[in-house]
Structure formats: structure tokens, C-alpha cells
Design a protein around this motif. Structure first.
Motif, PDB file in Angstrom:
ATOM      1  N   LEU A  20       0.817  -1.212   0.000  1.00 25.92           N
ATOM      2  CA  LEU A  20       0.000   0.000   0.000  1.00 25.92           C
ATOM      3  C   LEU A  20       0.851   1.262   0.000  1.00 25.92           C
ATOM      4  CD1 LEU A  20      -2.823  -1.057   2.476  1.00 25.92           C
ATOM      5  CD2 LEU A  20      -2.793  -1.183  -0.016  1.00 25.92           C
ATOM      6  N   ILE A  21       1.976   1.237   0.684  1.00 26.70           N
ATOM      7  CA  ILE A  21       2.875   2.399   0.693  1.00 26.70           C
ATOM      8  C   ILE A  21       3.469   2.621  -0.693  1.00 26.70           C
ATOM      9  CG2 ILE A  21       5.093   3.235   1.589  1.00 26.70           C
ATOM     10  CD1 ILE A  21       4.293   1.941   4.279  1.00 26.70           C
ATOM     11  N   VAL A  22       3.905   1.539  -1.330  1.00 28.86           N
ATOM     12  CA  VAL A  22       4.468   1.662  -2.690  1.00 28.86           C
ATOM     13  C   VAL A  22       3.396   2.162  -3.660  1.00 28.86           C
ATOM     14  CG1 VAL A  22       5.389   0.333  -4.633  1.00 28.86           C
ATOM     15  CG2 VAL A  22       6.277  -0.041  -2.335  1.00 28.86           C
ATOM     16  N   ALA A  23       2.197   1.627  -3.553  1.00 25.63           N
ATOM     17  CA  ALA A  23       1.114   2.050  -4.441  1.00 25.63           C
ATOM     18  C   ALA A  23       0.750   3.515  -4.197  1.00 25.63           C
ATOM     19  CB  ALA A  23      -0.099   1.154  -4.257  1.00 25.63           C
ATOM     20  N   ALA A  24       0.730   3.952  -2.947  1.00 29.36           N
ATOM     21  CA  ALA A  24       0.411   5.347  -2.648  1.00 29.36           C
ATOM     22  C   ALA A  24       1.488   6.280  -3.200  1.00 29.36           C
ATOM     23  CB  ALA A  24       0.263   5.547  -1.144  1.00 29.36           C
ATOM     24  N   ALA A  25       2.750   5.890  -3.061  1.00 23.67           N
ATOM     25  CA  ALA A  25       3.836   6.705  -3.617  1.00 23.67           C
ATOM     26  C   ALA A  25       3.747   6.768  -5.138  1.00 23.67           C
ATOM     27  CB  ALA A  25       5.184   6.145  -3.181  1.00 23.67           C
ATOM     28  N   LEU A  26       3.445   5.644  -5.761  1.00 26.01           N
ATOM     29  CA  LEU A  26       3.312   5.603  -7.213  1.00 26.01           C
ATOM     30  C   LEU A  26       2.126   6.441  -7.680  1.00 26.01           C
ATOM     31  CD1 LEU A  26       4.667   4.230  -9.653  1.00 26.01           C
ATOM     32  CD2 LEU A  26       3.018   2.400  -9.410  1.00 26.01           C
ATOM     33  N   PHE A  27       1.018   6.370  -6.951  1.00 28.29           N
ATOM     34  CA  PHE A  27      -0.160   7.158  -7.313  1.00 28.29           C
ATOM     35  C   PHE A  27       0.124   8.651  -7.173  1.00 28.29           C
ATOM     36  CE2 PHE A  27      -4.277   9.142  -6.772  1.00 28.29           C
ATOM     37  CZ  PHE A  27      -5.028   8.518  -7.757  1.00 28.29           C
ATOM     38  N   CYS A  28       0.773   9.046  -6.086  1.00 24.98           N
ATOM     39  CA  CYS A  28       1.094  10.463  -5.889  1.00 24.98           C
ATOM     40  C   CYS A  28       2.059  10.967  -6.953  1.00 24.98           C
ATOM     41  CB  CYS A  28       1.679  10.681  -4.498  1.00 24.98           C
ATOM     42  SG  CYS A  28       0.478  10.452  -3.180  1.00 24.98           S
ATOM     43  N   THR A  29       3.021  10.135  -7.330  1.00 25.61           N
ATOM     44  CA  THR A  29       3.953  10.510  -8.398  1.00 25.61           C
ATOM     45  C   THR A  29       3.207  10.680  -9.719  1.00 25.61           C
ATOM     46  OG1 THR A  29       5.713   9.273  -7.294  1.00 25.61           O
ATOM     47  CG2 THR A  29       6.055   9.837  -9.608  1.00 25.61           C
ATOM     48  N   GLY A  30       2.322   9.753 -10.032  1.00 21.09           N
ATOM     49  CA  GLY A  30       1.535   9.861 -11.257  1.00 21.09           C
ATOM     50  C   GLY A  30       0.639  11.074 -11.258  1.00 21.09           C
ATOM     51  N   LEU A  31       0.038  11.382 -10.121  1.00 15.30           N
ATOM     52  CA  LEU A  31      -0.821  12.558 -10.027  1.00 15.30           C
ATOM     53  C   LEU A  31      -0.014  13.836 -10.226  1.00 15.30           C
ATOM     54  CD1 LEU A  31      -3.679  13.606  -9.453  1.00 15.30           C
ATOM     55  CD2 LEU A  31      -3.051  13.658  -7.032  1.00 15.30           C
ATOM     56  N   ALA A  32       1.160  13.907  -9.610  1.00 14.97           N
ATOM     57  CA  ALA A  32       2.016  15.081  -9.775  1.00 14.97           C
ATOM     58  C   ALA A  32       2.454  15.241 -11.226  1.00 14.97           C
ATOM     59  CB  ALA A  32       3.233  14.969  -8.864  1.00 14.97           C
ATOM     60  N   ILE A  33       2.774  14.144 -11.885  1.00 14.91           N
ATOM     61  CA  ILE A  33       3.170  14.205 -13.289  1.00 14.91           C
ATOM     62  C   ILE A  33       1.997  14.653 -14.159  1.00 14.91           C
ATOM     63  CG2 ILE A  33       3.833  12.778 -15.263  1.00 14.91           C
ATOM     64  CD1 ILE A  33       5.621  11.204 -13.354  1.00 14.91           C
ATOM     65  N   ALA A  34       0.818  14.099 -13.914  1.00 12.92           N
ATOM     66  CA  ALA A  34      -0.352  14.454 -14.729  1.00 12.92           C
ATOM     67  C   ALA A  34      -0.736  15.920 -14.555  1.00 12.92           C
ATOM     68  CB  ALA A  34      -1.531  13.553 -14.363  1.00 12.92           C
ATOM     69  N   ILE A  35      -0.518  16.470 -13.383  1.00 13.37           N
ATOM     70  CA  ILE A  35      -0.891  17.864 -13.136  1.00 13.37           C
ATOM     71  C   ILE A  35       0.147  18.834 -13.683  1.00 13.37           C
ATOM     72  CG2 ILE A  35      -1.192  19.577 -11.299  1.00 13.37           C
ATOM     73  CD1 ILE A  35      -2.595  17.409  -9.686  1.00 13.37           C
ATOM     74  N   THR A  36       1.434  18.491 -13.586  1.00 15.92           N
ATOM     75  CA  THR A  36       2.479  19.463 -13.908  1.00 15.92           C
ATOM     76  C   THR A  36       2.997  19.398 -15.335  1.00 15.92           C
ATOM     77  OG1 THR A  36       4.205  17.958 -13.107  1.00 15.92           O
ATOM     78  CG2 THR A  36       3.273  19.525 -11.526  1.00 15.92           C
ATOM     79  N   LYS A  37       2.769  18.337 -16.049  1.00 17.05           N
ATOM     80  CA  LYS A  37       3.339  18.225 -17.396  1.00 17.05           C
ATOM     81  C   LYS A  37       2.614  19.130 -18.379  1.00 17.05           C
ATOM     82  CE  LYS A  37       6.669  15.447 -16.796  1.00 17.05           C
ATOM     83  NZ  LYS A  37       8.028  15.842 -17.008  1.00 17.05           N
ATOM     84  N   ARG A  38       3.338  19.585 -19.379  1.00 19.27           N
ATOM     85  CA  ARG A  38       2.805  20.485 -20.380  1.00 19.27           C
ATOM     86  C   ARG A  38       2.488  19.794 -21.704  1.00 19.27           C
ATOM     87  NH1 ARG A  38       0.875  24.657 -17.909  1.00 19.27           N
ATOM     88  NH2 ARG A  38       2.393  25.827 -16.721  1.00 19.27           N
ATOM     89  N   HIS A  39       2.824  18.518 -21.816  1.00 17.19           N
ATOM     90  CA  HIS A  39       2.572  17.801 -23.058  1.00 17.19           C
ATOM     91  C   HIS A  39       1.581  16.677 -22.801  1.00 17.19           C
ATOM     92  CE1 HIS A  39       5.697  19.850 -25.273  1.00 17.19           C
ATOM     93  NE2 HIS A  39       6.483  19.705 -24.231  1.00 17.19           N
ATOM     94  N   PHE A  40       0.826  16.347 -23.843  1.00 20.39           N
ATOM     95  CA  PHE A  40      -0.176  15.294 -23.724  1.00 20.39           C
ATOM     96  C   PHE A  40       0.451  13.955 -23.360  1.00 20.39           C
ATOM     97  CE2 PHE A  40      -2.662  18.110 -26.640  1.00 20.39           C
ATOM     98  CZ  PHE A  40      -3.702  18.340 -25.772  1.00 20.39           C
TER      99      PHE A  40
END
Length: 100
Positions: A7-27
Motif C-alpha cells: 500500500l505504501i508503494v502504491a500510494a507513492a506511485l499514485f502520488c507521483t503519477g498525479l504530480a506528473i499528470a498535473i504538472t506536465k505540459r505535453h499530452f
């Protein structure tokens, strides 16, 4: 391994994915973030399925998530190619009108 490690690994992976999806400028970067979030969901589903070995529902849900993710990537890449063909850019901020 105990369940909370997964669950800790999944939460870290989810937070990383969310940060990438919010901050990236390309599709493409946004799609990569969404795929990371879906992989985190898969880790959670399989971990809970492993926690209760008599039920395989978590693994079946993970299989459905993989199928939906593959379909989502296919449709999203087709849309990205279409947008690039029309606007000559993959920057979502530059594609702000429906007519050109």
C-alpha cells in the motif's frame, strides 16, 4: 511481505503519477502520469487479492484495469496525433480553440 508495504508503494506511485499528470505540459506526459496512477490501482487490487487468497476478484479487477488502460492509451494517442496534425503542437495550453 505485509500488506502495508504494498500500500505504501502504491500510494507513492499514485502520488507521483498525479504530480506528473498535473504538472506536465505535453499530452504524452499527462498520459504517462495517468498510466502510473492506473498501475498504482493495480498494485492495490493485487495486494488485496493476495491478502485474501480465496477470492481472485482483485486480480480480475486488475486485468480489467489493464484492458481499460490499453484502450485509453489507444484512443488518447489517436486524439494526440489528430491534434498534432491540425495544430502542429502537442502543448495543451496552445490548443485552446475548437476551430482553426
Amino acid at each position: 511481505m505485509p500488506l502495508h508495504h504494498y500500500l505504501i508503494v502504491a500510494a507513492a506511485l499514485f502520488c507521483t503519477g498525479l504530480a506528473i499528470a498535473i504538472t506536465k505540459r505535453h499530452f504524452i506526459g499527462i498520459l504517462l502520469g495517468i498510466e502510473l496512477m492506473l498501475n498504482a490501482v493495480n498494485i492495490n487490487l493485487v495486494a488485496f487479492s493476495r491478502h485474501d487468497p480465496e477470492k481472485l476478484s482483485g486480480q480480475l479487477f486488475a486485468l480489467f484495469v489493464i484492458v481499460v488502460a490499453a484502450a485509453e492509451v489507444t484512443v488518447a494517442l489517436a486524439i494526440i496525433l489528430r491534434v498534432y496534425g491540425r495544430y502542429n503542437t502537442v502543448d495543451p495550453d496552445e490548443v485552446n480553440d475548437l476551430k482553426k
